[in-house]
Design a protein around this motif. Structure first.
Motif, PDB file in Angstrom:
ATOM      1  N   UNK A  73      71.700  41.061  42.791  1.00  0.00           N
ATOM      2  CA  UNK A  73      71.276  40.055  43.769  1.00  0.00           C
ATOM      3  C   UNK A  73      69.783  40.150  44.038  1.00  0.00           C
ATOM      4  N   UNK A  74      69.274  41.375  44.135  1.00  0.00           N
ATOM      5  CA  UNK A  74      67.836  41.569  44.323  1.00  0.00           C
ATOM      6  C   UNK A  74      67.040  41.060  43.146  1.00  0.00           C
ATOM      7  N   UNK A  75      67.547  41.316  41.948  1.00  0.00           N
ATOM      8  CA  UNK A  75      66.857  40.821  40.753  1.00  0.00           C
ATOM      9  C   UNK A  75      66.764  39.300  40.773  1.00  0.00           C
ATOM     10  N   UNK A  76      67.849  38.657  41.163  1.00  0.00           N
ATOM     11  CA  UNK A  76      67.865  37.197  41.182  1.00  0.00           C
ATOM     12  C   UNK A  76      67.044  36.624  42.336  1.00  0.00           C
ATOM     13  N   UNK A  77      66.911  37.391  43.415  1.00  0.00           N
ATOM     14  CA  UNK A  77      66.178  36.946  44.599  1.00  0.00           C
ATOM     15  C   UNK A  77      64.664  37.121  44.449  1.00  0.00           C
ATOM     16  N   UNK A  78      64.253  37.963  43.519  1.00  0.00           N
ATOM     17  CA  UNK A  78      62.821  38.214  43.316  1.00  0.00           C
ATOM     18  C   UNK A  78      62.463  37.782  41.893  1.00  0.00           C
ATOM     19  N   UNK A  84      68.818  45.291  36.571  1.00  0.00           N
ATOM     20  CA  UNK A  84      69.999  45.570  35.752  1.00  0.00           C
ATOM     21  C   UNK A  84      69.536  45.744  34.309  1.00  0.00           C
ATOM     22  N   UNK A  85      69.999  46.825  33.691  1.00  0.00           N
ATOM     23  CA  UNK A  85      69.585  47.098  32.320  1.00  0.00           C
ATOM     24  C   UNK A  85      70.755  47.331  31.387  1.00  0.00           C
ATOM     25  N   UNK A  86      70.430  47.609  30.155  1.00  0.00           N
ATOM     26  CA  UNK A  86      71.456  47.851  29.139  1.00  0.00           C
ATOM     27  C   UNK A  86      72.377  49.005  29.515  1.00  0.00           C
ATOM     28  N   UNK A 142      64.802  28.383  35.338  1.00  0.00           N
ATOM     29  CA  UNK A 142      63.880  29.493  35.568  1.00  0.00           C
ATOM     30  C   UNK A 142      64.214  30.637  34.611  1.00  0.00           C
ATOM     31  N   UNK A 143      63.270  31.528  34.468  1.00  0.00           N
ATOM     32  CA  UNK A 143      63.503  32.695  33.613  1.00  0.00           C
ATOM     33  C   UNK A 143      64.542  33.601  34.265  1.00  0.00           C
ATOM     34  N   UNK A 144      65.556  33.951  33.488  1.00  0.00           N
ATOM     35  CA  UNK A 144      66.589  34.897  33.897  1.00  0.00           C
ATOM     36  C   UNK A 144      66.746  35.882  32.751  1.00  0.00           C
ATOM     37  N   UNK A 145      66.722  37.145  33.073  1.00  0.00           N
ATOM     38  CA  UNK A 145      66.895  38.161  32.041  1.00  0.00           C
ATOM     39  C   UNK A 145      68.317  38.099  31.496  1.00  0.00           C
ATOM     40  N   UNK A 150      74.859  39.068  30.901  1.00  0.00           N
ATOM     41  CA  UNK A 150      75.749  40.010  30.214  1.00  0.00           C
ATOM     42  C   UNK A 150      76.477  40.904  31.209  1.00  0.00           C
ATOM     43  N   UNK A 151      75.775  41.351  32.261  1.00  0.00           N
ATOM     44  CA  UNK A 151      76.397  42.202  33.265  1.00  0.00           C
ATOM     45  C   UNK A 151      77.566  41.475  33.930  1.00  0.00           C
ATOM     46  N   UNK A 152      77.356  40.244  34.345  1.00  0.00           N
ATOM     47  CA  UNK A 152      78.425  39.486  35.005  1.00  0.00           C
ATOM     48  C   UNK A 152      79.580  39.212  34.059  1.00  0.00           C
ATOM     49  N   UNK A 153      79.275  38.952  32.800  1.00  0.00           N
ATOM     50  CA  UNK A 153      80.321  38.724  31.806  1.00  0.00           C
ATOM     51  C   UNK A 153      81.198  39.968  31.662  1.00  0.00           C
TER      52      UNK A 153
END
Length: 184
Positions: A73-78, A84-86, A142-145, A150-153
């Motif tokens: 959520x923080x990643x998406x909010x900023x 979130x990483x591999x 917008x740019x989304x990593x 993948x994490x949500x999937x």
């Protein structure tokens, strides 16, 4: 640690806007706010699972997932932030493989149910899938990593397997879709 909220209401959102983590303001119904809001909703649904009597091993995994969901959520909010990483995705895959190893292969579709904890887990899974769709929608604007998607999937897959585990652990068992019911 960042700023602490001493006053919950600020009135700054009364115009239909909200502040992002980088200080910019966007409409409350923007794709970004919708995406991280649904991640928060999925996290709350996982909290419902945790409020049930569940095996300790499942509890430990889901508490960890809740922290990762807050990070996401923080990643998406900023915009531009990476949280979130591999390794987070690999951890989900490892947990998924672990819980799935003792389950019988699926031969039929499973209906949401199988006891209170399993039903809550199915609800969390479907909210997680919606969050994934909304993050994909955000990625068109917008740019989304890719790690976020993948994490949500993987998380929705893990929640499906955990729901199966919880249905069996509760003694209710899995509720199988009866595709033969309409014949005759």
């Amino acid at each position: 640690m960042g700023n602490r909220l001493s006053k919950i209401y600020t009135r700054t959102g009364d115009d239909g806007s909200t502040g992002l983590g980088d200080g910019s303001r966007v409409a409350k119904d923007s794709a970004r706010v919708t995406a991280y809001g649904t991640v928060d909703e999925a996290n709350s649904a996982i909290g419902l699972v945790l409020a049930c009597d569940i095996p300790e091993q499942v509890r430990t995994v889901l508490v960890s997932v809740q922290h990762q969901m807050f990070d996401l959520g923080g990643e998406l909010c900023i915009p531009g932030h990476a949280a979130i990483g591999d390794a987070d995705i690999q951890r989900l895959e490892d947990q998924l493989d672990h819980f799935n190893a003792d389950l019988p292969p699926l031969k039929d579709f499973i209906l949401p149910g199988g006891g209170l904890a399993a039903a809550h887990c199915h609800l969390a899974r479907t909210i997680c899938r919606r969050a994934e769709r909304e993050v994909v929608t955000l990625s068109h604007h917008d740019a989304v990593r890719p790690e976020a998607i993948r994490f949500l999937n993987r998380l929705s897959d893990l929640l499906f397997v955990v729901a199966r585990v919880l249905a069996r652990a509760s003694g209710h068992g899995e509720v199988l879709w009866n595709h033969e019911r309409r014949k005759g």
